[in-house]
Design a protein around this motif. Structure first.
Motif: not given
Lengths: 417, 417
Positions: A130-132, A134-135, A138
């Motif tokens: 999920r974080y990757i 999102a990154g 972005a």
């Protein structure tokens, strides 16, 4: 189902994979290790394989050993492709971490779908996924659609389908959900994404070595996965990435390292990636760590994923039946799909005192995995977990609950650091 | 300078670092290994350190060992910071490859200089550095200024200064040039870049463990480097990255992995990086490979970089003097700065038959490194290379040239694969 310990012993005696247990260290002590889905056990061959690389190849062969090391990333890749993932030679490469591999393929895939501005992932997927997503979103001004999933039952295909349209560039999804163990339908999701022109990037971390993923047969385009869980490659072992052969030349990963370069040692002026899977390589691969991956991958290939998956399902069914009989009366709830055809190799149970139960179990020789806030994850590994191990672990679990001894443990999880 | 072998023996007898030689494997055979700048030798402690991690921590400790492994990346980072790089605790992290680390810091640095559209690198820098700069520039629509360098003498500070202006976001530069061994002036370049508001990202691959880089004293902002050369961490060992403490919270690296996450095991919904150096981490670090890095880094710290650099300069001076006396008459030319204060620990020689010479030397027990098209790189490693080793290697080199035996070797470099 006969829930007696004798029945479990009988199933072990009939287990075609039984002989693999002796090939792992620690299986002669009495720890009931049910966290092979987090860190697989050490194959007994691993120290010798490491010694060969360290003492023969490095210490004696010195820099000349690069003539064999240079092929390691694709040699293990081919072994995983054919023996574990149902892919073809030349479609899998080992190196970097799962997170870095996910990033590389996600950026490459998003670049291959210009004009699309949405990335899809699952709201209950593993954090790094999920974080990757999102990154990357972005950095590129894209939007993330986080598809909700039932944390116990997994992703509903209809819910995912509703999130797919022609704005979607890439879908990132785990083939086996890290928390519940719920299986995704690789073929159906791949086809649904393809219908709208999107690519699916599969995370196989909890699937590789546990269930058949049949990447070629399912038409999968892209995948990454971990080698330190069911593949027993050792703590933090390098990950693998898969790119379908026909897609490779269309994709350009963002980290233009010299291990992706055509005629690498010409050290030419401009980056010109090789046409094959090695274009997704970046820096010098970690040779020592790869030696351990190779041992683990070879064991899984030798056992056969179909046999492992069948035993994994059977172990899970026994675990669920024992949980129903012994733990549910004490307030435990099943937090995985009940249908074994919809699960990977691990089973998750929910209880408000999950962290205290985890500590009490560890003190009694049962090693499960706690997942915040209220889950106990039990990951029997079919290569070395016996039916009696499941029986004994569940027996200790019921005794903890029956005596309430877990109530005496700290309620706050201590920081791992 | 007395160029006799007896004089070399005398210098070995007086060498304060002489005792370190016995702590490396293979130093009791008669191979003259002059490629420690490509792959350092194996410390004799490494197999035991690996066995401890594999057989005690992994096989017996299983997943519980993460309580100690979790601190490895910063523990080795601190060791490198204080013992090798002249940085402060909390400024160095170990993990990923040099190429991946370079990418992460380059993107973070470019993001920290919005509105600037130029990246500067050196046209003779190591391929992965140039390629990664090109890839990041291409992805962001930036321009690359490749500053020309004299391949023998290194980068002229005036030439670099002419490339710096207020369009420049980041300068990527090696502190020791991989081909010539030329030293850059870390303080002067850092100051010149700061004058125009640009950041410098140093590649310390050929510098770390060979020369003092004094990152804090020189005001360096960002650096990455390799641990398998002078740090003897093993083939493909994980790299290190350095970010000056005051800059850390201003920088955001692009690969939002879970190892950069605050309160990692809460597995929260949104990426929220830790404030310190761990925000530049990504995935699970390769624990086995890191154990080998720690052994190598500890040896270098114990020996002391100042003493290593002093011996490295002396070994280089002897090599250059012997080359002048014995090899130059056969058409060999020095392809490194003549002034030892302007060199790292390796010396490069040029000859039109460099590849044939390399092969002939290897067959005679001398291991140099060939760099296309016409360079022989000789990297004595002050931790384990003796003055007599340099003398003997140069003696064999002159005999090859005198007899012309190298003319019988293939002229085309065989592919390493």
């Amino acid at each position: 189902m006969d829930l007696s310990r004798a029945a479990a012993e009988h199933r072990d005696a009939a287990d075609p994979l039984a002989a693999f247990r002796a090939r792992f260290a620690g299986t002669d002590d009495d720890v009931l290790y049910l966290d092979g889905n987090s860190l697989g056990r050490m194959p007994r061959e691993t120290p010798a394989a490491l010694a060969r690389v360290v003492e023969d190849e490095w210490a004696r062969g010195l820099v000349g050993s690069w003539s064999s090391w240079i092929g390691t990333a694709t040699r293990i890749g081919d072994l995983l492709a054919e023996g574990v993932l149902g892919a073809r030679p030349g479609e899998v490469l080992v190196g970097d971490s799962t997170s870095v591999d996910l990033y590389k393929l996600l950026v490459a895939a998003a670049d291959a779908r210009p004009g699309r501005d949405v990335l899809v992932c699952c709201a209950d997927d593993f954090p790094t996924d999920r974080y990757i997503v999102a990154g990357v979103a972005a950095a590129r001004g894209m939007t993330v659609r986080e598809v909700p999933a039932d944390v116990d039952e997994g992703l509903d295909p209809a819910v995912l389908a509703a999130a797919l349209d022609e704005r979607v560039a890439v879908v990132v999804l785990s083939a086996v959900a890290y928390r519940s163990g719920a299986l995704a339908d690789v073929a159906a999701v791949t086809a649904a994404a393809r219908d709208v022109g999107a690519l699916v990037l599969w995370d196989l971390s909890h699937a590789a070595g546990a269930v058949p993923v049949d990447l070629a047969g399912n038409g999968a385009d892209l995948a990454v996965g971990c080698t330190y869980k069911y593949l027993n490659g050792g703590p933090g072992a390098p990950a693998f990435l898969y790119v379908r052969a026909q897609l490779q030349e269309q994709l350009h990963q963002p980290i233009w390292g010299w291990f992706g370069q055509r005629d690498q040692f010409a050290m030419g002026p401009a980056y010109d990636p090789v046409p094959g899977i090695e274009r997704f390589g970046v820096g010098t691969p970690p040779v020592l760590a790869m030696a351990a991956v190779e041992v683990g991958a070879r064991l899984v290939a030798e056992a056969g994923v179909e046999r492992l998956a069948a035993k994994g399902r059977a172990l899970g069914e026994l675990m669920v039946a024992l949980a129903d009989a012994w733990l549910v009366p004490h307030g435990v709830a099943l937090a995985s799909p009940r249908d074994p055809a919809r699960r990977g190799s691990h089973v998750t149970l929910a209880h408000p005192r999950a962290w205290q139960l985890t500590q009490a179990l560890v003190d009694r020789g049962v090693v499960p995995d706690f997942r915040t806030p209220d889950r106990v994850r039990l990951g029997p590994a079919p290569l070395y977990t016996r039916f009696v191990d499941v029986w004994d672990a569940m027996d200790r679990f019921r005794k903890v609950l029956a005596t309430g001894v877990h109530e005496g443990y700290p309620t706050e999880r201590a920081r791992v650091t």
